[in-house]
Design an enzyme around this catalytic site. Structure first.
Site, PDB file in Angstrom:
ATOM      1  N   ARG A  18     -16.053  -5.580  -3.168  1.00  0.00           N
ATOM      2  CA  ARG A  18     -14.981  -5.018  -4.004  1.00  0.00           C
ATOM      3  C   ARG A  18     -15.055  -5.524  -5.453  1.00  0.00           C
ATOM      4  O   ARG A  18     -14.042  -5.740  -6.112  1.00  0.00           O
ATOM      5  CB  ARG A  18     -13.604  -5.342  -3.406  1.00  0.00           C
ATOM      6  CG  ARG A  18     -13.263  -4.447  -2.235  1.00  0.00           C
ATOM      7  CD  ARG A  18     -11.850  -4.698  -1.760  1.00  0.00           C
ATOM      8  NE  ARG A  18     -11.766  -5.904  -0.959  1.00  0.00           N
ATOM      9  CZ  ARG A  18     -10.666  -6.617  -0.766  1.00  0.00           C
ATOM     10  NH1 ARG A  18      -9.530  -6.231  -1.307  1.00  0.00           N
ATOM     11  NH2 ARG A  18     -10.682  -7.689  -0.024  1.00  0.00           N
ATOM     12  N   LYS A  21     -13.138  -3.525  -8.180  1.00  0.00           N
ATOM     13  CA  LYS A  21     -11.701  -3.824  -8.284  1.00  0.00           C
ATOM     14  C   LYS A  21     -11.480  -5.132  -9.055  1.00  0.00           C
ATOM     15  O   LYS A  21     -10.657  -5.207  -9.959  1.00  0.00           O
ATOM     16  CB  LYS A  21     -11.124  -3.909  -6.869  1.00  0.00           C
ATOM     17  CG  LYS A  21      -9.644  -4.183  -6.798  1.00  0.00           C
ATOM     18  CD  LYS A  21      -9.209  -4.229  -5.334  1.00  0.00           C
ATOM     19  CE  LYS A  21      -7.743  -4.616  -5.218  1.00  0.00           C
ATOM     20  NZ  LYS A  21      -6.838  -3.596  -5.771  1.00  0.00           N
ATOM     21  N   LYS A 106      -3.627  14.461  -6.541  1.00  0.00           N
ATOM     22  CA  LYS A 106      -4.596  14.487  -5.437  1.00  0.00           C
ATOM     23  C   LYS A 106      -5.803  15.344  -5.785  1.00  0.00           C
ATOM     24  O   LYS A 106      -5.689  16.441  -6.315  1.00  0.00           O
ATOM     25  CB  LYS A 106      -3.929  15.065  -4.181  1.00  0.00           C
ATOM     26  CG  LYS A 106      -2.849  14.180  -3.643  1.00  0.00           C
ATOM     27  CD  LYS A 106      -3.258  13.526  -2.349  1.00  0.00           C
ATOM     28  CE  LYS A 106      -2.409  12.307  -2.111  1.00  0.00           C
ATOM     29  NZ  LYS A 106      -1.442  12.477  -1.031  1.00  0.00           N
ATOM     30  N   GLY A 431      13.239   3.817   2.767  1.00  0.00           N
ATOM     31  CA  GLY A 431      12.760   2.948   3.840  1.00  0.00           C
ATOM     32  C   GLY A 431      12.345   1.569   3.383  1.00  0.00           C
ATOM     33  O   GLY A 431      12.870   0.579   3.838  1.00  0.00           O
ATOM     34  N   SER A 432      11.386   1.495   2.457  1.00  0.00           N
ATOM     35  CA  SER A 432      10.894   0.166   2.111  1.00  0.00           C
ATOM     36  C   SER A 432      11.686  -0.435   0.958  1.00  0.00           C
ATOM     37  O   SER A 432      12.151   0.267   0.071  1.00  0.00           O
ATOM     38  CB  SER A 432       9.407   0.217   1.753  1.00  0.00           C
ATOM     39  OG  SER A 432       9.181   1.098   0.688  1.00  0.00           O
ATOM     40  N   GLU A 483      11.331  -2.407   5.988  1.00  0.00           N
ATOM     41  CA  GLU A 483       9.870  -2.309   6.244  1.00  0.00           C
ATOM     42  C   GLU A 483       9.084  -3.542   5.790  1.00  0.00           C
ATOM     43  O   GLU A 483       7.905  -3.441   5.441  1.00  0.00           O
ATOM     44  CB  GLU A 483       9.282  -1.028   5.620  1.00  0.00           C
ATOM     45  CG  GLU A 483       9.949   0.233   6.148  1.00  0.00           C
ATOM     46  CD  GLU A 483       9.333   1.529   5.611  1.00  0.00           C
ATOM     47  OE1 GLU A 483       8.160   1.535   5.188  1.00  0.00           O
ATOM     48  OE2 GLU A 483      10.055   2.554   5.625  1.00  0.00           O
ATOM     49  N   HIS A 694       8.330   4.862  -9.403  1.00  0.00           N
ATOM     50  CA  HIS A 694       7.117   4.336 -10.034  1.00  0.00           C
ATOM     51  C   HIS A 694       7.406   3.678 -11.379  1.00  0.00           C
ATOM     52  O   HIS A 694       6.509   3.157 -12.011  1.00  0.00           O
ATOM     53  CB  HIS A 694       6.086   5.450 -10.221  1.00  0.00           C
ATOM     54  CG  HIS A 694       5.459   5.824  -8.911  1.00  0.00           C
ATOM     55  ND1 HIS A 694       4.959   7.074  -8.652  1.00  0.00           N
ATOM     56  CD2 HIS A 694       5.284   5.119  -7.778  1.00  0.00           C
ATOM     57  CE1 HIS A 694       4.493   7.105  -7.417  1.00  0.00           C
ATOM     58  NE2 HIS A 694       4.683   5.933  -6.868  1.00  0.00           N
ATOM     59  N   CYS A 726      11.216   7.856  -3.397  1.00  0.00           N
ATOM     60  CA  CYS A 726      10.316   7.368  -2.354  1.00  0.00           C
ATOM     61  C   CYS A 726      10.717   5.936  -2.039  1.00  0.00           C
ATOM     62  O   CYS A 726      11.753   5.456  -2.506  1.00  0.00           O
ATOM     63  CB  CYS A 726       8.870   7.465  -2.860  1.00  0.00           C
ATOM     64  SG  CYS A 726       7.614   7.119  -1.614  1.00  0.00           S
TER      65      CYS A 726
HETATM   66  N1  GLN Z   1       9.218   5.037   4.477  1.00  0.00           N
HETATM   67  C1  GLN Z   1       8.139   4.821   3.545  1.00  0.00           C
HETATM   68  C2  GLN Z   1       8.587   3.868   2.445  1.00  0.00           C
HETATM   69  O1  GLN Z   1       9.743   3.856   2.147  1.00  0.00           O
HETATM   70  C3  GLN Z   1       7.680   6.133   2.919  1.00  0.00           C
HETATM   71  C4  GLN Z   1       6.495   5.939   2.024  1.00  0.00           C
HETATM   72  C5  GLN Z   1       5.872   7.226   1.489  1.00  0.00           C
HETATM   73  O2  GLN Z   1       6.489   8.265   1.437  1.00  0.00           O
HETATM   74  N2  GLN Z   1       4.646   7.181   1.093  1.00  0.00           N
HETATM   75  O3  GLN Z   1       7.780   3.148   1.875  1.00  0.00           O
HETATM   76 ZN    ZN Z   2       7.429   8.941  -0.360  1.00  0.00          ZN
END
Ligand code: GLN
Ligand code: ZN
Length: 764
Positions: A18, A21, A106, A431-432, A483, A694, A726
């Site tokens: 790596r 990186k 992507k 979630g996280s 998470e 982000h 997210c």
């Molecule tokens: N549940 C995940 C989080 O909260 C979802 C992550 C994602 O959508 N890539 O990190």
């Molecule tokens: Zn997400």
């Protein structure tokens, strides 16, 4: 007899240790200076020679400093004005990362992300001749190479036009007219580069044109033919490569006035069928993509040898090649020591793919030891591996009703609303929560054996405790456990499911210097025991508010892993779904009332051509529904998707039959909600992201309110949830807390106004 040559391309740039990186991140943090960076990169370029040494042709211009699309933009001087005059590395990295960076998206249907060039004016000029520089670099080391470039069509098709004439910049795909004007300006720069290569004595150049595998309209094909006419008039022989799917128009592609035509015979059988039907221009080289550049199962070489034989009936010069660039694979299997028994010898990463090409050629030439190895490898890969009869039976016994939840969502949601006591505009997160240095340290200590499983679990529980307390304090309505136990949403489940292997060193670049390790599905998938129940129920025991169970959905589990192509993707997705369905059942039994099944990769799996969409979405939606079709009426099923184009797939999303969807929306300021008007009003309950995860910036309550108002102009209030775009794992707590505070404040204000209006209406 036809001649057969070998050519591999796109070997991963990461380096076996790596180094790529390390170098880039060292340079960004200031611990490596410019000279150190360039020297390190030169060493990586030399290393590539060793990887390719068994091949007849060796590609150059492959080691980008960040991304090959960015390199192409720099090469042709297509840079937005905002970065000022181009001054080498600092401008380059300013475009790659940071506040002025280009958009990241992507790359075709892969999990690699490229930088989207922003084209302002149709004037290009040769500003840095990377291909020529690299040819010279290798020549100094005594090696003749074949320079490779992203072709003009792919460059323009993947770029965006930035209009800033009216003051506010708008970024849109190129119109037909713009393809024409920008193409006419771009092609002369390519001509100039190709001419410089020819005067340098280069014998051949390769142009990558994967965009020809998309749906390519007629008008574009006409331009492509014209452009390639001009490029090839300069006397330097060219090969064109198109991959990730069949070429969109086989005949027009083969007619391009070039010396070699590349065809991907792995992604599906369409190129092979077209070849049999329409034939092939004999005089052109056929660059045959026959070993899989995207999957890791070793090839059935005997079968491939027969295939090469049939190809030689169509073309005099057949070149054996990977189906696509090798950078979708890790470097080598030889460094993996903890794979399940018998697996490693069945796998091929990039280095082993090159070996397959070499073996095929040697066997084709009749070399006895190669023929023997070809035979052995085929015998090995044909043996069934890690089958589980019980799983197969369960799959075979599936009935149509196993894919349908009843009663309809509207009825379910009415009951859920009552039982969950949710307010208008309920607030939640995805979630996280922040994966702090402390959490990463815990994980490392646990891996090194410095912490026992009990100690590690106890420490994770403390973090869960902390996260629940914060969410209570913030007044969120539906809570999450955070998470903290997951390093990665796919790897975590892969480690807990049979049939999945995880690697130690199987790193692949996702973008820039970011790497991830895709797991490998090597057999039937099943769940030996519950995977999330302990952590989720612990979190639920700390609060009266509902805590969401968090699962990664079957489509994402599959698409972000490798799998053995012997089993159809559809079946594997159902196997994963059955394991998740068992998890859903166990979570319900443990008292969990809301379960979120994340599917961020749902869109990415869509095939490049529209005509294949129905087939993909058919099984992808069924796999998702299989996870929750048996869920209780009162269990609320959520899903989450992000960072993709959703407008054109909403009807498919609706077929997932979840109760609530959360989706990213802050970048478009809630505009994404407009696309929901194609569906019956209120048929989907949606949380449109109001907070860009982000960015470290904390959104103000007013910004959040503005997005909510936008959403409420399309959706009825009872269908609206409030959440960030997210997961928050890359953020810091001191950003997350004020941001969520403002989000909750905004949601309450808007909800109050709504209630006031309804009571006013009731009165009148
Ligand atoms: N549940 C995940 C989080 O909260 C979802 C992550 C994602 O959508 N890539 O990190
Ligand atoms: Zn997400």
């Amino acid at each position: 007899m036809s001649s057969v040559l070998t050519f591999a391309f796109g070997f991963p740039r990461l380096g076996e240790r790596r180094q790529y990186k390390t170098l880039l991140e060292g340079y960004w943090s200031g611990s490596v200076d410019e000279e150190g960076l360039l020297q390190g990169m030169a060493a990586l370029r030399e290393e590539r020679l060793r990887e390719y040494r068994s091949m007849d042709l060796i590609p150059s211009n492959e080691l980008s400093l960040y991304d090959p699309m960015l390199d192409t933009a720099v090469m042709v001087g297509a840079l937005p004005q905002r970065i000022g005059p181009y001054d080498g590395l600092s401008s380059y990295f300013a475009l790659a990362r940071g506040k002025q960076a280009l958009e990241l998206t992507k790359w075709f249907n892969t999990n690699y992300h490229y930088l989207v060039p922003e084209l302002e004016q149709p004037n290009f000029r040769l500003s840095q001749n990377f291909p020529l520089e690299d040819v010279r670099f290798y020549r100094q080391r005594g090696v003749e190479t074949v320079p490779t470039l992203i072709g003009p069509y792919t460059f323009l098709r993947l770029s965006k036009r930035s209009h800033s004439s009216d003051g506010t910049p708008r970024i849109t795909p190129l119109s037909d007219e713009e393809f024409h004007t920008f193409g006419s300006a771009l092609v002369p720069v390519y001509v100039e580069i190709l001419e410089s290569l020819r005067s340098e004595g280069v014998a051949l150049a390769v142009l990558h044109e994967p965009a020809l595998a998309l749906d390519v309209p007629n008008t574009h094909w006409e331009l492509v033919a014209q452009w390639y006419g001009e490029l090839s008039r300069r006397g330097l022989p060219l090969w064109v490569l198109c991959y990730y799917d069949s070429v969109s128009d086989f005949r027009r592609y083969c007619e391009l006035p070039v010396a070699g035509i590349g065809l991907d015979f792995v992604s599906n059988s369409e190129n092979w069928e077209a070849l049999q039907r329409f034939g092939f221009p004999r005089e052109k080289a056929l660059i045959a993509g026959i070993v899989n550049g995207r999957q890791v199962w070793r090839s059935d070489l005997e079968e491939l040898l027969r295939f090469v034989e049939s190809l030689t009936r169509f073309a005099d010069n057949v070149v054996l090649a990977p189906s696509c660039p090798l950078w979708h694979l890790p470097i080598t299997t030889t460094v993996e020591s903890r794979l399940p028994e018998g697996l490693r010898e069945r796998l091929a990463f990039a280095r082993e793919r090159i070996e397959e090409l070499w073996l095929l050629k040697a066997a084709w030439e009749g070399e006895p030891s190669a023929l023997q190895r070809v035979k052995e490898q085929s015998a090995l890969v044909r043996q069934p591996f890690a089958r589980n009869e019980q799983v197969r039976q369960r799959l075979a016994a599936l009935k149509e009703s196993d894919f349908h939840r009843s009663p309809p969502a509207a009825e379910r949601r009415a009951l859920q609303r009552k039982l969950l006591h949710l307010p208008v505009l309920p607030t939640t997160t995805i979630g996280s929560f922040p994966q702090t240095a402390e959490i990463r340290r815990l994980r490392a200590q646990y891996r090194r054996g410095e912490l026992s499983a009990e100690e590690y679990d106890a420490a994770i529980q403390q973090h869960i405790h902390h996260a629940i307390a914060i969410q209570e304090e913030l007044g969120l309505d539906v809570l999450v456990h955070g998470e903290f136990e997951r390093s990665d949403m796919v790897e975590y489940f892969a480690e807990r499911l049979e049939g999945f292997a995880t690697t130690e060193h199987g790193w692949v670049l996702s973008y820039g210097s970011r790497v991830y390790r895709p797991p490998i599905i090597y057999g039937d998938v099943w769940r030996p025991q519950p995977m999330t129940v302990r952590d989720i129920t612990y979190a639920q025991s700390l609060t009266r508010k509902p805590v969401k169970g968090m699962l990664t959905g079957p489509v994402t589990m599959l698409l972000w892993s490798y799998w053995c192509p012997d089993t159809p993707a559809e079946e594997l997705a159902y196997e994963i779904a059955l394991a998740l369905a068992d998890e859903v059942r166990d979570l319900e039994a443990a008292g969990i009332r809301i379960i979120q099944i994340d599917e961020p990769a749902f869109r990415e799996g869509a095939p490049l051509k529209r005509r294949h969409w129905d087939e993909y979405f058919r099984w992808a939606t069924r796999a998702f529904r299989l996870c929750h079709a048996r869920a209780r009426l009162e269990t609320q099923i959520h899903t989450h998707m992000c960072y993709s184009e959703f407008n054109d797939i909403l009807p498919y999303i609706a077929q997932l039959d979840f109760d609530v969807l959360s989706i990213e929306g802050s970048r478009s300021k809630g505009e994404i909600v407009d696309s929901f008007s194609q569906l019956p009003p209120g048929s989907l309950h949606v949380g449109v992201g109001v907070y860009d995860v982000h960015s470290p910036a904390v959104p103000s309550p007013e910004e959040v309110e503005a997005i909510l108002q936008r959403v409420l102009s399309v959706l009825p209030p009872e269908a609206v949830w409030v959440n960030p775009d997210c997961g928050l794992k890359t953020r810091k707590w001191d950003e997350v807390i004020p941001a969520l505070h403002n989000m909750v404040t905004a949601a309450r204000r808007v909800a109050q106004r709504l209630e006031y209006h309804t009571t006013q209406q009731d009165r009148s």
